[in-house]
Design an enzyme around this catalytic site. Structure first.
Site, PDB file in Angstrom:
ATOM      1  N   GLY A 177       0.705  -1.107  -0.068  1.00 31.27           N
ATOM      2  CA  GLY A 177       0.018   0.127   0.032  1.00 31.27           C
ATOM      3  C   GLY A 177       0.925   1.175  -0.093  1.00 31.27           C
ATOM      4  N   ASN A 200       1.636   3.036  -2.652  1.00 24.05           N
ATOM      5  CA  ASN A 200       0.835   4.055  -3.520  1.00 24.05           C
ATOM      6  C   ASN A 200      -0.240   4.355  -3.021  1.00 24.05           C
ATOM      7  OD1 ASN A 200       2.562   4.137  -6.431  1.00 24.05           O
ATOM      8  ND2 ASN A 200       2.533   1.895  -5.877  1.00 24.05           N
ATOM      9  N   HIS A 210       0.467   0.202 -13.520  1.00 23.46           N
ATOM     10  CA  HIS A 210       1.457  -1.090 -13.910  1.00 23.46           C
ATOM     11  C   HIS A 210       2.835  -0.929 -13.930  1.00 23.46           C
ATOM     12  CE1 HIS A 210       1.940  -5.278 -15.462  1.00 23.46           C
ATOM     13  NE2 HIS A 210       2.640  -4.726 -16.206  1.00 23.46           N
ATOM     14  N   ASP A 238      -4.552  -5.235 -18.115  1.00 20.02           N
ATOM     15  CA  ASP A 238      -3.298  -4.557 -18.456  1.00 20.02           C
ATOM     16  C   ASP A 238      -3.785  -3.993 -19.933  1.00 20.02           C
ATOM     17  OD1 ASP A 238      -2.362  -4.655 -16.028  1.00 20.02           O
ATOM     18  OD2 ASP A 238      -0.942  -6.361 -16.761  1.00 20.02           O
ATOM     19  N   GLU A 266       6.573   5.593  -9.658  1.00 16.95           N
ATOM     20  CA  GLU A 266       5.131   5.509  -9.401  1.00 16.95           C
ATOM     21  C   GLU A 266       4.917   6.561  -8.247  1.00 16.95           C
ATOM     22  OE1 GLU A 266       4.211   0.667  -9.881  1.00 16.95           O
ATOM     23  OE2 GLU A 266       4.773   1.261  -7.849  1.00 16.95           O
TER      24      GLU A 266
HETATM   25  C1  GRF Z   1       2.990  -1.440  -7.811  1.00 13.19           C
HETATM   26  O1  GRF Z   1       4.157  -1.838  -8.180  1.00 13.19           O
HETATM   27  C2  GRF Z   1       1.957  -1.146  -8.862  1.00 13.19           C
HETATM   28  O2  GRF Z   1       2.674  -0.838  -9.899  1.00 13.19           O
HETATM   29  C3  GRF Z   1       1.363  -2.492  -8.824  1.00 13.19           C
HETATM   30  O3  GRF Z   1       1.414  -3.145  -7.525  1.00 13.19           O
HETATM   31  C4  GRF Z   1       2.453  -2.381  -6.911  1.00 13.19           C
HETATM   32  C5  GRF Z   1       1.712  -1.984  -5.503  1.00 13.19           C
HETATM   33  O4  GRF Z   1       2.684  -1.792  -4.862  1.00 13.19           O
HETATM   34  N1  GRF Z   1       0.139  -2.585  -9.783  1.00 13.19           N
HETATM   35  P1  GRF Z   1       2.404  -0.849  -3.400  1.00 13.19           P
HETATM   36  O5  GRF Z   1       1.534  -1.921  -2.667  1.00 13.19           O
HETATM   37  O6  GRF Z   1       1.503   0.270  -3.459  1.00 13.19           O
HETATM   38  O7  GRF Z   1       3.440  -0.597  -2.676  1.00 13.19           O
END
Ligand code: GRF
Length: 186
Positions: free
Chosen positions: A12, A14, A104, A145, A174
């Site tokens: 989590g 992101n 992604h 995707d 990201e």
């Molecule tokens: C990220 O690398 C995103 O691109 C993918 O899942 C991952 C999530 O990472 N869809 P986090 O849980 O936000 O660290």
């Protein structure tokens, strides 16, 4: 005020950046985090920020309309997938057409599809000898995707890169770009 629901099943990081980004925002807020794993870091994190969380199981997700109903009850405007590995059912795609966004960790259309997540993606990029990797922020449709791209950001793949160093570079992208890309979509 636009309401965002995040679907996340991993650490989590992101999701946390998105929650923080929109915390004091004038136009949008993250008001719900849905996960298929009660023990996901994303769930604990969201609770610490006071964001409502909901755990769904497979049967409920694919064979009932309860997730859609819960989203509607809360007047959710947009769904953001931030590390959610299940295919999104058609009922949600239709109800939220062009309002479901995924991130992604590679440059789609390469290195996408079922099974292409986390370390598997970076391992495949390295094995293919790519000189460049990055992130793709895209709309979600019925297939993994494959929705229209919103934005891509790149990083170099260097000779000495390992899965871990490449993952770190991609994660940096990201964290830098996801929130602003979503903001532009709002
Ligand atoms: C990220 O690398 C995103 O691109 C993918 O899942 C991952 C999530 O990472 N869809 P986090 O849980 O936000 O660290």
């Amino acid at each position: 005020m636009k309401k965002i629901a995040i679907f996340a099943s991993g650490t989590g990081t992101n999701a946390e950046i998105l929650i923080r980004h929109f915390e004091m925002h004038m136009d949008a807020q993250v008001t719900l985090l849905i996960s298929n794993r009660a023990d996901a870091g994303a769930v604990k994190m969201a609770q610490e920020y006071g964001v409502e969380t909901m755990i769904v199981d497979r049967e409920q997700f694919y064979s009932t309309r309860s997730v859609l109903d819960e989203l509607k009850i809360r007047a959710i405007d947009m769904i953001v997938l931030a590390g959610f590995l299940w295919l999104i059912p058609e009922i949600l795609i239709l109800a939220y057409r062009n309002r479901i966004i995924n991130i992604h960790p590679a440059l789609l259309p390469k290195f996408g599809g079922k099974g292409m997540y986390g370390k598997h993606v970076h391992a495949a990029v390295l094995a293919a000898g790519e000189k460049e990797s990055g992130i793709t922020i895209h709309l979600v449709n019925e297939n993994f995707d494959e929705g229209d791209h919103i934005a891509q950001f790149t990083c170099a793949v260097d000779a000495g890169d390992t899965i871990e160093t490449l993952a770190a570079k991609v994660q940096r992208l990201e964290h830098e770009h996801f929130a602003s890309a979503i903001e532009r979509m709002l």
